[in-house]
Structure formats: structure tokens, C-alpha cells
Design a protein around this motif. Sequence first.
Motif, PDB file in Angstrom:
ATOM      1  N   UNK A  44      -0.266  13.423  -1.987  1.00 48.05           N
ATOM      2  CA  UNK A  44       0.305  12.843  -3.211  1.00 48.05           C
ATOM      3  C   UNK A  44       0.245  11.312  -3.148  1.00 48.05           C
ATOM      4  N   UNK A  45       0.581  10.749  -2.014  1.00 46.84           N
ATOM      5  CA  UNK A  45       0.530   9.292  -1.842  1.00 46.84           C
ATOM      6  C   UNK A  45      -0.908   8.806  -2.016  1.00 46.84           C
ATOM      7  N   UNK A  46      -1.869   9.506  -1.425  1.00 45.49           N
ATOM      8  CA  UNK A  46      -3.275   9.107  -1.552  1.00 45.49           C
ATOM      9  C   UNK A  46      -3.720   9.118  -3.010  1.00 45.49           C
ATOM     10  N   UNK A  47      -3.315  10.136  -3.760  1.00 50.75           N
ATOM     11  CA  UNK A  47      -3.685  10.227  -5.172  1.00 50.75           C
ATOM     12  C   UNK A  47      -3.100   9.070  -5.971  1.00 50.75           C
ATOM     13  N   UNK A  48      -1.849   8.739  -5.709  1.00 53.74           N
ATOM     14  CA  UNK A  48      -1.203   7.633  -6.431  1.00 53.74           C
ATOM     15  C   UNK A  48      -1.842   6.292  -6.063  1.00 53.74           C
ATOM     16  N   UNK A  49      -2.160   6.112  -4.796  1.00 54.34           N
ATOM     17  CA  UNK A  49      -2.852   4.888  -4.389  1.00 54.34           C
ATOM     18  C   UNK A  49      -4.222   4.795  -5.052  1.00 54.34           C
ATOM     19  N   UNK A  50      -4.896   5.923  -5.159  1.00 52.38           N
ATOM     20  CA  UNK A  50      -6.220   5.948  -5.788  1.00 52.38           C
ATOM     21  C   UNK A  50      -6.150   5.561  -7.269  1.00 52.38           C
ATOM     22  N   UNK A  51      -4.998   5.772  -7.879  1.00 54.43           N
ATOM     23  CA  UNK A  51      -4.795   5.356  -9.271  1.00 54.43           C
ATOM     24  C   UNK A  51      -4.606   3.847  -9.386  1.00 54.43           C
ATOM     25  N   UNK A  52      -4.486   3.176  -8.234  1.00 53.58           N
ATOM     26  CA  UNK A  52      -4.341   1.727  -8.235  1.00 53.58           C
ATOM     27  C   UNK A  52      -2.916   1.235  -8.359  1.00 53.58           C
ATOM     28  N   UNK A  53      -1.966   2.124  -8.156  1.00 48.85           N
ATOM     29  CA  UNK A  53      -0.564   1.725  -8.270  1.00 48.85           C
ATOM     30  C   UNK A  53      -0.147   0.859  -7.079  1.00 48.85           C
ATOM     31  N   UNK A  54       0.775  -0.077  -7.303  1.00 51.14           N
ATOM     32  CA  UNK A  54       1.298  -0.886  -6.195  1.00 51.14           C
ATOM     33  C   UNK A  54       2.082  -0.014  -5.209  1.00 51.14           C
ATOM     34  N   UNK A  55       2.140  -0.462  -3.966  1.00 52.87           N
ATOM     35  CA  UNK A  55       2.812   0.300  -2.909  1.00 52.87           C
ATOM     36  C   UNK A  55       4.229   0.698  -3.279  1.00 52.87           C
ATOM     37  N   UNK A  56       4.988  -0.236  -3.843  1.00 52.62           N
ATOM     38  CA  UNK A  56       6.395   0.035  -4.166  1.00 52.62           C
ATOM     39  C   UNK A  56       6.482   1.143  -5.217  1.00 52.62           C
ATOM     40  N   UNK A  57       5.593   1.124  -6.203  1.00 54.76           N
ATOM     41  CA  UNK A  57       5.585   2.159  -7.235  1.00 54.76           C
ATOM     42  C   UNK A  57       5.178   3.510  -6.651  1.00 54.76           C
ATOM     43  N   UNK A  58       4.197   3.507  -5.748  1.00 54.32           N
ATOM     44  CA  UNK A  58       3.781   4.746  -5.081  1.00 54.32           C
ATOM     45  C   UNK A  58       4.953   5.311  -4.290  1.00 54.32           C
ATOM     46  N   UNK A  59       5.625   4.458  -3.536  1.00 55.94           N
ATOM     47  CA  UNK A  59       6.777   4.905  -2.738  1.00 55.94           C
ATOM     48  C   UNK A  59       7.850   5.511  -3.627  1.00 55.94           C
ATOM     49  N   UNK A  60       8.097   4.871  -4.755  1.00 50.77           N
ATOM     50  CA  UNK A  60       9.119   5.359  -5.679  1.00 50.77           C
ATOM     51  C   UNK A  60       8.725   6.716  -6.258  1.00 50.77           C
ATOM     52  N   UNK A  61       7.509   6.823  -6.771  1.00 52.50           N
ATOM     53  CA  UNK A  61       7.077   8.071  -7.415  1.00 52.50           C
ATOM     54  C   UNK A  61       6.954   9.230  -6.434  1.00 52.50           C
ATOM     55  N   UNK A  62       6.497   8.926  -5.223  1.00 51.39           N
ATOM     56  CA  UNK A  62       6.283   9.982  -4.224  1.00 51.39           C
ATOM     57  C   UNK A  62       7.518  10.220  -3.354  1.00 51.39           C
ATOM     58  N   UNK A  63       8.565   9.436  -3.583  1.00 47.21           N
ATOM     59  CA  UNK A  63       9.764   9.527  -2.738  1.00 47.21           C
ATOM     60  C   UNK A  63       9.365   9.379  -1.269  1.00 47.21           C
ATOM     61  N   UNK A  64       8.542   8.346  -1.025  1.00 42.14           N
ATOM     62  CA  UNK A  64       8.018   8.089   0.318  1.00 42.14           C
ATOM     63  C   UNK A  64       8.476   6.713   0.780  1.00 42.14           C
TER      64      UNK A  64
END
Length: 95
Positions: A44-64
Motif C-alpha cells: 500500500x505504501x509503495x502504491x501511494x508513493x508511486x502516485x507521487x504523494x509526499x511522505x507525510x501524506x503517504x504515512x497518514x493515508x497508510x497509517x504507517x
Amino acid sequence: MATSLDHSDLFSAIASMKTPEETGRLLRDLCTVSELDALAHRWQVAQLLDEGLPYVEVAKRAHASTTTVTRVSQWLRRGEGGYGLALKRRKGQRA
């Protein structure tokens, strides 16, 4: 003394599965639920990063944690290319 296992036979067994359902059955037999959850979380984190989202947004969306996001990002950029290949193929399946 620790021994190094040859992973190639395991990889061949996984690759021999013909459908996502078969792969899921094998992975559920091989892995604990926690291990599968960890793998799914990284994916899930890889997919969100691939969308170009910033790290903080990825962490928030993925609860990571940002540590997890950073680790996955490093593998995306400097790993064996597996994340990139899988992401590319998944995009092709959805097109």
C-alpha cells in the motif's frame, strides 16, 4: 552457525501459481496473518508513493510510520526493481 537459505525454489513455487487466488492460498499457508499484513502494508505504501504523494501524506493515508515510508521509498528507488515491475504490471491490468 546461521546458514543462508536458497530462496529460488520458494520463488519458483510462488511463480508457479496461476491465479491470485492460488497465490493467496500458498501465501496464507506460508505466512502468518501478521506477516501478510506487513507485506500488504508495504505494498500500500509503495502504491501511494508511486502516485507521487509526499511522505507525510503517504504515512497518514497508510497509517504507517514515516520510517516505513522512507524504507519502502528506498527500495522503490534502489532495490531490485520488483516494486517498480509489479506497479507497472498492475497499472497495465487496470488500463
